[in-house]
Design a protein around this motif. Structure first.
Motif, PDB file in Angstrom:
ATOM      1  N   GLY A   9      -1.883   6.586   9.188  1.00 22.72           N
ATOM      2  CA  GLY A   9      -2.397   6.850  10.531  1.00 22.72           C
ATOM      3  C   GLY A   9      -3.873   6.537  10.668  1.00 22.72           C
ATOM      4  O   GLY A   9      -4.580   7.180  11.441  1.00 22.72           O
ATOM      5  N   ALA A  10      -4.344   5.544   9.907  1.00 23.96           N
ATOM      6  CA  ALA A  10      -5.769   5.181   9.963  1.00 23.96           C
ATOM      7  C   ALA A  10      -5.934   3.943  10.832  1.00 23.96           C
ATOM      8  O   ALA A  10      -5.012   3.140  10.949  1.00 23.96           O
ATOM      9  N   ASP A  11      -7.139   3.798  11.421  1.00 21.33           N
ATOM     10  CA  ASP A  11      -7.353   2.609  12.237  1.00 21.33           C
ATOM     11  C   ASP A  11      -8.584   1.825  11.798  1.00 21.33           C
ATOM     12  O   ASP A  11      -9.027   0.922  12.487  1.00 21.33           O
ATOM     13  N   GLU A  12      -9.151   2.213  10.642  1.00 21.45           N
ATOM     14  CA  GLU A  12     -10.315   1.480  10.166  1.00 21.45           C
ATOM     15  C   GLU A  12     -10.323   1.462   8.652  1.00 21.45           C
ATOM     16  O   GLU A  12      -9.924   2.436   8.012  1.00 21.45           O
ATOM     17  N   GLY A  13     -10.765   0.343   8.093  1.00 21.33           N
ATOM     18  CA  GLY A  13     -10.795   0.233   6.643  1.00 21.33           C
ATOM     19  C   GLY A  13     -12.113  -0.316   6.140  1.00 21.33           C
ATOM     20  O   GLY A  13     -12.827  -1.018   6.855  1.00 21.33           O
ATOM     21  N   TYR A  14     -12.449   0.059   4.916  1.00 25.27           N
ATOM     22  CA  TYR A  14     -13.609  -0.490   4.232  1.00 25.27           C
ATOM     23  C   TYR A  14     -13.164  -1.130   2.925  1.00 25.27           C
ATOM     24  O   TYR A  14     -12.345  -0.556   2.201  1.00 25.27           O
ATOM     25  N   ILE A  15     -13.690  -2.310   2.650  1.00 25.34           N
ATOM     26  CA  ILE A  15     -13.519  -2.869   1.304  1.00 25.34           C
ATOM     27  C   ILE A  15     -14.869  -2.746   0.626  1.00 25.34           C
ATOM     28  O   ILE A  15     -15.865  -3.314   1.093  1.00 25.34           O
ATOM     29  N   TYR A  16     -14.896  -1.968  -0.441  1.00 27.15           N
ATOM     30  CA  TYR A  16     -16.154  -1.767  -1.165  1.00 27.15           C
ATOM     31  C   TYR A  16     -16.133  -2.671  -2.378  1.00 27.15           C
ATOM     32  O   TYR A  16     -15.431  -2.426  -3.353  1.00 27.15           O
ATOM     33  N   CYS A  17     -16.886  -3.768  -2.318  1.00 27.83           N
ATOM     34  CA  CYS A  17     -16.805  -4.791  -3.365  1.00 27.83           C
ATOM     35  C   CYS A  17     -18.148  -4.956  -4.056  1.00 27.83           C
ATOM     36  O   CYS A  17     -19.201  -4.867  -3.429  1.00 27.83           O
ATOM     37  N   ARG A  18     -18.092  -5.188  -5.350  1.00 28.44           N
ATOM     38  CA  ARG A  18     -19.317  -5.427  -6.122  1.00 28.44           C
ATOM     39  C   ARG A  18     -20.079  -6.634  -5.568  1.00 28.44           C
ATOM     40  O   ARG A  18     -19.495  -7.681  -5.306  1.00 28.44           O
ATOM     41  N   ALA A  19     -21.387  -6.489  -5.467  1.00 28.37           N
ATOM     42  CA  ALA A  19     -22.210  -7.610  -5.012  1.00 28.37           C
ATOM     43  C   ALA A  19     -22.213  -8.730  -6.050  1.00 28.37           C
ATOM     44  O   ALA A  19     -22.521  -9.878  -5.734  1.00 28.37           O
ATOM     45  N   SER A  50       5.602   6.271  10.151  1.00 29.61           N
ATOM     46  CA  SER A  50       4.563   6.215   9.128  1.00 29.61           C
ATOM     47  C   SER A  50       4.987   6.954   7.846  1.00 29.61           C
ATOM     48  O   SER A  50       4.766   6.478   6.740  1.00 29.61           O
ATOM     49  N   GLN A  51       5.615   8.124   8.014  1.00 27.09           N
ATOM     50  CA  GLN A  51       6.029   8.861   6.822  1.00 27.09           C
ATOM     51  C   GLN A  51       7.097   8.091   6.036  1.00 27.09           C
ATOM     52  O   GLN A  51       7.124   8.127   4.801  1.00 27.09           O
ATOM     53  N   ALA A  52       7.934   7.324   6.749  1.00 27.70           N
ATOM     54  CA  ALA A  52       8.955   6.527   6.059  1.00 27.70           C
ATOM     55  C   ALA A  52       8.317   5.461   5.172  1.00 27.70           C
ATOM     56  O   ALA A  52       8.823   5.156   4.090  1.00 27.70           O
ATOM     57  N   VAL A  53       7.168   4.909   5.615  1.00 25.47           N
ATOM     58  CA  VAL A  53       6.464   3.921   4.789  1.00 25.47           C
ATOM     59  C   VAL A  53       5.942   4.593   3.517  1.00 25.47           C
ATOM     60  O   VAL A  53       6.111   4.075   2.405  1.00 25.47           O
ATOM     61  N   CYS A  54       5.334   5.784   3.695  1.00 29.20           N
ATOM     62  CA  CYS A  54       4.851   6.541   2.527  1.00 29.20           C
ATOM     63  C   CYS A  54       5.995   6.787   1.549  1.00 29.20           C
ATOM     64  O   CYS A  54       5.862   6.585   0.345  1.00 29.20           O
ATOM     65  N   ASP A  55       7.134   7.236   2.099  1.00 32.14           N
ATOM     66  CA  ASP A  55       8.272   7.575   1.245  1.00 32.14           C
ATOM     67  C   ASP A  55       8.810   6.357   0.501  1.00 32.14           C
ATOM     68  O   ASP A  55       9.199   6.454  -0.662  1.00 32.14           O
ATOM     69  N   GLU A  56       8.808   5.226   1.163  1.00 32.92           N
ATOM     70  CA  GLU A  56       9.328   4.029   0.519  1.00 32.92           C
ATOM     71  C   GLU A  56       8.452   3.635  -0.682  1.00 32.92           C
ATOM     72  O   GLU A  56       8.958   3.271  -1.742  1.00 32.92           O
ATOM     73  N   VAL A  57       7.147   3.734  -0.486  1.00 32.56           N
ATOM     74  CA  VAL A  57       6.223   3.382  -1.576  1.00 32.56           C
ATOM     75  C   VAL A  57       6.333   4.409  -2.712  1.00 32.56           C
ATOM     76  O   VAL A  57       6.307   4.067  -3.894  1.00 32.56           O
ATOM     77  N   LYS A  58       6.517   5.665  -2.314  1.00 40.40           N
ATOM     78  CA  LYS A  58       6.690   6.720  -3.308  1.00 40.40           C
ATOM     79  C   LYS A  58       7.986   6.493  -4.090  1.00 40.40           C
ATOM     80  O   LYS A  58       8.014   6.568  -5.322  1.00 40.40           O
ATOM     81  N   ASP A  59       9.028   6.163  -3.374  1.00 40.16           N
ATOM     82  CA  ASP A  59      10.331   5.937  -3.981  1.00 40.16           C
ATOM     83  C   ASP A  59      10.323   4.726  -4.922  1.00 40.16           C
ATOM     84  O   ASP A  59      11.009   4.702  -5.938  1.00 40.16           O
ATOM     85  N   ALA A  60       9.512   3.721  -4.589  1.00 40.05           N
ATOM     86  CA  ALA A  60       9.424   2.538  -5.445  1.00 40.05           C
ATOM     87  C   ALA A  60       8.773   2.887  -6.786  1.00 40.05           C
ATOM     88  O   ALA A  60       8.922   2.168  -7.776  1.00 40.05           O
ATOM     89  N   GLY A  61       8.021   3.988  -6.800  1.00 39.53           N
ATOM     90  CA  GLY A  61       7.400   4.426  -8.057  1.00 39.53           C
ATOM     91  C   GLY A  61       6.069   3.765  -8.345  1.00 39.53           C
ATOM     92  O   GLY A  61       5.626   3.733  -9.489  1.00 39.53           O
ATOM     93  N   LEU A  62       5.409   3.243  -7.305  1.00 35.74           N
ATOM     94  CA  LEU A  62       4.097   2.610  -7.519  1.00 35.74           C
ATOM     95  C   LEU A  62       3.047   3.665  -7.832  1.00 35.74           C
ATOM     96  O   LEU A  62       2.894   4.633  -7.092  1.00 35.74           O
ATOM     97  N   ARG A  63       2.329   3.446  -8.940  1.00 35.94           N
ATOM     98  CA  ARG A  63       1.225   4.341  -9.289  1.00 35.94           C
ATOM     99  C   ARG A  63      -0.085   3.578  -9.225  1.00 35.94           C
ATOM    100  O   ARG A  63      -0.123   2.376  -9.442  1.00 35.94           O
ATOM    101  N   GLY A  64      -1.157   4.288  -8.911  1.00 34.50           N
ATOM    102  CA  GLY A  64      -2.460   3.652  -8.702  1.00 34.50           C
ATOM    103  C   GLY A  64      -2.868   2.822  -9.910  1.00 34.50           C
ATOM    104  O   GLY A  64      -2.780   3.277 -11.040  1.00 34.50           O
TER     105      GLY A  64
END
Lengths: 605, 161, 59
Positions: free
Chosen positions: A225-235, A149-163
């Motif tokens: 390390g999460a097992d649940e997600g929410y998509i919060y979308c405008r009505a 899991s940490q390797a996935v974080c590092d790869e995204v960090k290394d790619a330089g993706l910003r929010g």
């Protein structure tokens, strides 16, 4: 096997200009000739060029038809589909092309665009998971599941993706915080509460490529390390919500959401929450409160959501466009490709909603670092009606305006911040010489003031006081000291408001004062609004030398304030005129002028 | 108008509220979806329905009221047969949406957020419909009307009963 | 086989309850766990039906 694929834009923009009727008419024409089965019709995602909608793209010919009407369909069927000849009359035409243009390769609007996030939009059927898989979908998920899991974080960090949602925090770093937070239960939240007026890129991604968001969330789940997600979308985005629900159902059926996904020790489920209309819920802590069924009010950070998030558990919150980038980065060799695009501090592409007084409005995806000039004049085709470019507002109510002088500014996180604006979610609203900058500041502030949740004093009271001053200035009651007061209030709010929205809401006022101080001064000292927007500060006058007496303005005036005989120059009776602007829209001679109040008397005497 | 509201309130069928609440019992975080469904059913949130939700969900009515007044989507008063939503997005604003609003307000003699006495129209504002290319835009019910000028407004409104 | 989730023959065991690690690649490039021209053709037919042009499929 189909002979041709006919992609009809089914996004909200084209639907508003009637793409439903086009689809009906086309189906009918095909059926009446008994050839419906030869063609595949898809109401797909958005090719972006809303200005010329409704749009149809025909594959494999790659012909782009625009500004279509239902009555054009018979010709399109007979000449193109049956006859094999392009219907030239329905191709893209404009002052920026010499001859009618066929598709991406020849339309200037597409020339500087680079489709990464929008790679599938308008190309696949958004309701088909199979087509998403054909386009390489869910391979990045498999790759992520094989990694630590940490390797996935590092790869995204290394790619330089910003929010992509606002402040531009490095996504991989954010994931790392949640991953390292203790506890077995963690959440991923997708912020699809796109509330910035003038921004609709997230909706377009959700409608055009919903599986990209789901895959992005799954990968985020693995990384954090999460097992649940929410998509919060405008009505307010019913189509996006429907597409998401369908996509989640398909992914569950395919075993891509659920337990032991693809046979790995990884479980994930996704819930959808519909927002109920509160701008502040775009702020992450407010959004969390709203998911929990409370009033959506922000709270102080720390603790950050990575420690204490939804239902008190560690939570990562990512914006829609950020998540849509993830499958591209995490796929084999994706991070290296991603890093090649953009600038030193801002990697990848950004989707912008280009709107306002620009010729080519729509959704555009461009590499980070493109200049304001390239976006407005090359992609956007310049200003409507050949008027003069004045400024562009970037980042909505939290952003600021960029004036004409900074036309060579590269659009990336750091350059925009330096200019006083922000990347924000990516709304770009172009303004010409008929846009009043004081009114614009007033507009944004009245928006944030109305949407202020009221929890902290600087935002609740400060915006109110600032708005009172701006109202006064636009009514012609401004005082010379107002600008200093505005400046000091703005800085207090910036320094002391509780949440990001409060802290950034003075930006439109600060940047307009910084770059257009003379307009404020004109309003305050000379009681004149040269753009003809602030009603008490100008009047309309008819240019007596150019008016040919066509009576178009007389007919359209709702209060009968224009008099004059046919073929004689008309005149506006100032006491009756309500400055509704109907006449200036209608005048073909361009002879209705914006002048100072009472100026006629000056000229007359 | 107030008499009509009273009359409407007497007709509220609380068993409908019960069946909406049923699947969510004990899940206090689901109040927003519940209220959305109640509003979908009645067109607005009648007080008796809110009281029933509060009772069944064991949430104080005051807290429920806090939630409903926080979110723009929730309406505590009945609305007209036709809902006019004027887009207040930035693109619409600089393309002249204030002039469109003004003209609608003049014709209907209501202000934003109000309903005409004959319940024919409710006038609302919306932050952004997302049809910026067609600015200025209004939605009447589900129909968008784009590239508006003030003089087009009257004909559009007349086409709705 | 009308959708990728449909098994090409009895050898394919992927369902949501009995997931196969190679499912995603198998959709486009399969079959992976066995060799069978018929099974490969079934997948190809699905793809050809919707592929807009030669650049459409990404692996």
């Amino acid at each position: 096997m189909y002979e041709k694929h006919i992609m009809i834009c089914g996004a909200t923009g084209c639907l508003s200009s009637g793409s439903n009727k086009i689809a009906e008419a086309l189906t009918q024409e095909l059926e009446s000739r008994g050839i419906r089965d030869k063609y595949r019709l898809v109401m797909g995602g958005c090719p972006g060029f809303c200005e010329v909608g409704p749009i149809i793209v025909i594959f494999p010919d790659e012909v782009f038809y625009c500004r279509l009407k239902a009555k054009d369909m018979a010709e399109l069927v007979d000449q193109h589909l049956i006859g094999g000849e392009i219907v030239e009359r329905l191709l893209y035409k404009g002052p920026d092309v010499d001859a009618p243009a066929r598709f991406y390769d020849t339309i200037p609007f597409y020339s500087k665009q680079l489709f990464n996030v929008l790679r599938n939009s308008g190309v696949i059927d958004p309701e088909s998971i199979d087509e998403y898989i054909m386009r390489g979908g869910y391979r990045a998920l498999k790759r992520a599941l094989q990694m630590d899991s940490q390797a996935v974080c590092d790869e995204v960090k290394d790619a330089g993706l910003r929010g992509r949602g606002g402040a531009g925090f490095p996504t991989g770093v954010k994931w790392g915080f949640t991953n390292k937070a203790p506890g077995p239960k963690k959440y991923i939240v997708c912020n699809a509460d796109e509330g910035d007026p003038g921004a609709f890129m997230d909706r377009s991604i959700l409608e055009g490529d919903p599986h990209a968001i789901i895959e992005g969330m799954l990968i985020a789940g693995k990384a954090c390390g999460a097992d649940e997600g929410y998509i919060y979308c405008r009505a307010e985005y019913p189509l996006a919500i429907k597409r998401l629900r369908d996509a989640i159902k398909q992914a569950e059926e395919y075993g891509l959401i659920g337990n032991n996904i693809l046979g790995f020790d990884f479980n994930f489920k996704i819930n959808i929450k519909e927002g109920a209309g509160a701008f502040v819920c775009g702020e992450e802590t407010a959004l969390l409160a709203s998911i929990e069924g409370k009033r959506g009010m922000p709270r102080p950070r720390p603790p950050f959501p990575a420690q204490v998030g939804v239902f008190g558990k560690p939570t990562t919150i990512n914006n829609v466009e950020t998540l849509a980038n993830i499958p591209l980065i995490v796929r084999e060799g994706g991070a290296e490709e991603f890093k090649k695009i953009g600038t030193e501090g801002s990697k990848g592409t950004k989707v912008f909603a280009l709107a306002g007084k620009v010729r080519n409005t729509g959704l555009v995806e461009v590499p980070m670092g493109i200049t304001v000039e390239e976006i407005i004049f090359d992609v956007g085709g310049g200003i409507q009606g050949g008027r003069e470019f004045k400024a562009v507002q970037a980042g909505g109510p939290s952003g600021g305006c960029i004036p004409k002088d900074l036309i060579n500014l590269p659009i990336d996180y750091d350059s925009l911040t330096k200019a006083g604006a922000i990347m924000g979610s990516g709304g770009l609203v172009v303004m010409d010489d008929r846009t009043c900058m004081v009114d614009l500041a007033n507009y944004f502030l009245s928006f944030t003031q109305k949407e202020s949740c009221g929890k902290c004093t600087p935002c609740r009271e400060g915006t109110k006081r600032m708005l009172e001053i701006l109202d006064r200035i636009t009514e012609g009651k401004g005082k010379p000291e107002d600008l200093d007061t505005l400046d000091s209030l703005a800085h207090s709010i910036k320094d002391s408001a509780l949440c990001g929205l409060g802290q950034t809401c003075p930006n439109p006022v600060l940047t307009t004062i910084r770059y257009f101080r003379h307009e404020y001064e004109e309003h305050i000292n000379e009681k004149y609004c040269q753009s003809g927007i602030c009603k008490p500060l100008f009047q309309y006058e008819i240019d007596q030398d150019n008016c040919n007496g066509c009576r178009a303005c007389v007919r359209v005036c709702p209060v009968e304030a224009i008099k004059g005989e046919k073929k004689e120059p008309h005149e506006i009776i100032q006491d009756l005129c309500t400055r509704c602007g109907s006449c200036i829209e209608k005048c073909r001679q361009d002879c209705i002028m914006i002048t100072r109040v009472g100026s006629e008397a000056d000229v007359g005497n | 108008m107030s008499n009509e509201v009273a009359a409407l309130n007497e007709d509220i069928d609380l068993s409908q509220v019960d069946s909406i609440v049923e699947p969510y019992l004990g899940k206090k975080e689901m109040v927003i979806p519940i209220l959305q469904k109640v509003q979908e059913h009645f067109g607005y949130l009648p007080r008796p329905a809110m009281e029933q939700v509060a009772l069944r969900m064991h949430i104080p009515l005051s807290r429920l009221y806090g939630v409903t007044t926080f979110y723009a989507q929730f309406k505590l008063k009945p609305r007209g047969r036709n809902i006019i939503r004027v887009c207040k997005g930035t693109a619409c604003h600089i393309q002249g949406s204030p002039k469109i609003s003004e003209r609608i307000e003049d014709i209907l003699d209501v202000e934003s957020g109000e309903t005409t006495d004959d319940l024919r129209f409710t006038l609302e504002e919306v932050a952004c419909i997302g049809c910026c290319a067609l600015a200025p835009v209004i939605m009447v019910n589900d129909d968008p009307h784009g590239r508006l000028t003030p003089d087009k407004v009257k004909d559009i409104l007349e086409s709705y009963e | 086989m009308e959708k990728f989730i449909d098994p090409c023959c009895e050898k394919c065991t992927h369902t949501k309850d009995t997931p196969c690690k190679d499912f995603v690649e198998c959709c486009v490039e399969g079959p992976i766990c066995h060799d069978n021209d018929e099974c490969a053709k079934k997948r190809k037919a699905l793809i050809e039906k919707v592929a807009l042009d030669e650049r459409f499929v990404v692996s």
